[in-house]
Design a protein around this motif. Structure first.
Motif, PDB file in Angstrom:
ATOM      1  N   TYR A   1       0.848  -1.184   0.000  1.00 17.18           N
ATOM      2  CA  TYR A   1       0.000   0.000   0.000  1.00 17.18           C
ATOM      3  C   TYR A   1       0.889   1.241   0.000  1.00 17.18           C
ATOM      4  N   MET A   2       0.655   2.111  -0.975  1.00 12.37           N
ATOM      5  CA  MET A   2       1.413   3.357  -1.085  1.00 12.37           C
ATOM      6  C   MET A   2       0.472   4.522  -0.831  1.00 12.37           C
ATOM      7  N   ARG A   3       0.838   5.373   0.123  1.00 12.95           N
ATOM      8  CA  ARG A   3       0.039   6.543   0.467  1.00 12.95           C
ATOM      9  C   ARG A   3       0.935   7.779   0.484  1.00 12.95           C
ATOM     10  N   SER A   4       0.348   8.914   0.136  1.00  7.43           N
ATOM     11  CA  SER A   4       1.075  10.187   0.088  1.00  7.43           C
ATOM     12  C   SER A   4       0.385  11.184   1.010  1.00  7.43           C
ATOM     13  N   TYR A   5       1.151  11.801   1.900  1.00  4.70           N
ATOM     14  CA  TYR A   5       0.595  12.721   2.896  1.00  4.70           C
ATOM     15  C   TYR A   5       1.342  14.060   2.864  1.00  4.70           C
ATOM     16  N   LYS A   6       0.625  15.080   3.259  1.00  2.00           N
ATOM     17  CA  LYS A   6       1.218  16.394   3.488  1.00  2.00           C
ATOM     18  C   LYS A   6       1.295  16.645   4.985  1.00  2.00           C
ATOM     19  N   VAL A   7       2.450  17.115   5.454  1.00  6.68           N
ATOM     20  CA  VAL A   7       2.666  17.351   6.878  1.00  6.68           C
ATOM     21  C   VAL A   7       2.171  18.751   7.226  1.00  6.68           C
ATOM     22  N   LEU A   8       1.290  18.815   8.200  1.00  6.12           N
ATOM     23  CA  LEU A   8       0.756  20.092   8.684  1.00  6.12           C
ATOM     24  C   LEU A   8       1.312  20.366  10.069  1.00  6.12           C
ATOM     25  N   LEU A   9       1.954  21.515  10.230  1.00  8.61           N
ATOM     26  CA  LEU A   9       2.521  21.916  11.518  1.00  8.61           C
ATOM     27  C   LEU A   9       1.523  22.824  12.235  1.00  8.61           C
ATOM     28  N   LYS A  10       0.935  22.321  13.311  1.00  7.91           N
ATOM     29  CA  LYS A  10      -0.083  23.056  14.067  1.00  7.91           C
ATOM     30  C   LYS A  10       0.516  23.625  15.351  1.00  7.91           C
ATOM     31  N   LYS A  11      -0.141  24.628  15.895  1.00  8.93           N
ATOM     32  CA  LYS A  11       0.301  25.214  17.155  1.00  8.93           C
ATOM     33  C   LYS A  11       0.025  24.247  18.296  1.00  8.93           C
ATOM     34  N   SER A  12       1.019  24.115  19.189  1.00  7.33           N
ATOM     35  CA  SER A  12       0.879  23.178  20.299  1.00  7.33           C
ATOM     36  C   SER A  12       1.036  23.856  21.657  1.00  7.33           C
ATOM     37  N   GLY A  13       1.302  25.159  21.674  1.00  7.85           N
ATOM     38  CA  GLY A  13       1.498  25.857  22.934  1.00  7.85           C
ATOM     39  C   GLY A  13       2.916  25.783  23.456  1.00  7.85           C
ATOM     40  N   CYS A  14       3.793  25.106  22.747  1.00  8.98           N
ATOM     41  CA  CYS A  14       5.204  25.036  23.142  1.00  8.98           C
ATOM     42  C   CYS A  14       6.047  25.220  21.885  1.00  8.98           C
ATOM     43  N   ARG A  15       7.355  25.025  22.058  1.00  7.91           N
ATOM     44  CA  ARG A  15       8.255  25.281  20.938  1.00  7.91           C
ATOM     45  C   ARG A  15       8.096  24.245  19.834  1.00  7.91           C
ATOM     46  N   THR A  16       7.850  22.989  20.197  1.00  5.28           N
ATOM     47  CA  THR A  16       7.698  21.919  19.214  1.00  5.28           C
ATOM     48  C   THR A  16       6.275  21.918  18.679  1.00  5.28           C
TER      49      THR A  16
END
Length: 317
Positions: free
Chosen positions: A194-209
């Motif tokens: 199974y091959m899947r393609s995703y886009k990474v979304l960087l959301k706010k987490s309240g800290c540096r990471t």
């Protein structure tokens, strides 16, 4: 250019630069891929080739005309196209009654076929079917492989190597965090891939990471493994041989742990503390009479210890 005894001699400077670009280099160029379709294809195969070309751009060449090629029977045409377009990877799509919706991933070494793996498309979702924002062209993807077959089965191991070569993109020394935005996930489960393609979304987490979410952008494939043509162990080892100039030189007394931390070992001679130069102060100097009395007391103490201590006997056998 003229051919004499199998050696190509350029007549112009332009031809000379062209041949120099084809010569072996210590640091290889980016591996380009040629994407072509056979004499008989379907809309599914054609669209799959276009979508994979969109993921591979700009390091790919899409052949729009049909090519009567049967890679597993005769690979001379592939080798000719590879030398002409300077591509070391290829993707060939075809369709017939026995093997419908067929994709062949392969790579070449010295313009000769090294590995070929045939995958059949059972389910396919195109880029257009998923209505989300896509990653920019030329984004270097992160490759994730899941499944025990990729670690234990020989054919799946070689398939993993071929897919890494095909999708890895250019080699870079560093990547910024915002540049990690594309993930290609391959899963081997119950005889299917199974091959899947995703886009990474960087959301706010309240800290540096930041908090990470994955959004599927397509294309997605459900493959089944069909025929394989794998190189012999000797040829495979020759293809992975590294030039001596690129091999890191060993440095003495330097080691590295599992986390990449370097440790150095220093070898020092034994230090003689009697010759150690210290700061001399007038207050610490001994007077002449006190110095003689101290030496006399030390001599008497040594004589007493010698008279009272037992003597060691030497035994000769």
């Amino acid at each position: 250019m003229t051919h004499t005894d199998g050696i190509v001699k350029p007549k112009t400077k332009r031809a000379k630069r062209f041949l120099q670009g084809r010569e072996a280099k210590l640091t290889e160029n980016i591996k380009n891929a040629m994407i072509m379709k056979g004499g008989n294809t379907t809309d599914t195969v054609t669209q799959a080739l276009k979508d994979i070309y969109a993921l591979k751009k700009p390091n790919a060449v899409l052949f729009k005309k049909k090519n009567i090629v049967r890679p597993f029977e005769d690979s001379t045409s592939l080798e000719f196209f590879s030398k002409k377009s300077d591509c070391s990877l290829f993707l060939f799509g075809s369709h017939n009654k026995k093997r419908p919706n067929n994709l062949i991933f392969g790579r070449l070494f010295d313009y000769h076929v090294l590995d070929m793996i045939e995958l059949g498309i059972e389910k396919f979702t195109t880029l257009k079917d998923i209505k989300t924002s896509k990653c920019p062209e030329g984004t270097k993807p992160m490759l994730v492989f899941a499944g025990e077959a990729f670690d234990f089965d020989n054919e799946h191991k070689r398939l993993k190597s071929v897919l890494i070569d095909f999708f890895r993109g250019p080699t870079v020394s560093s990547v910024r965090l915002a540049g990690l935005e594309h993930v290609l996930h391959f899963t081997a489960l119950e005889g299917k891939i199974y091959m899947r393609s995703y886009k990474v979304l960087l959301k706010k987490s309240g800290c540096r990471t930041p908090r990470i979410e994955l959004d599927e952008i397509g294309p997605s494939f459900d493959f089944v493994l069909r025929r394989t043509h794998l190189a012999s162990d000797d040829l495979y080892k020759t293809a992975h041989r590294q030039p001596k100039a690129l091999k890191p030189k060993k440095k003495k007394n330097i080691s590295t742990d599992a986390f990449g931390t370097k440790f150095g070992r220093l070898h020092m001679q034994k230090q003689n503390l009697d010759k150690l130069q210290t700061r001399k102060m007038k207050g610490l100097r001994k007077r002449r009479g006190q110095h003689v009395a101290t030496e006399t007391a030390a001599t008497e103490t040594a004589a007493t210890e010698e008279s009272t201590s037992p003597k060691k006997l030497r035994i000769d056998e």
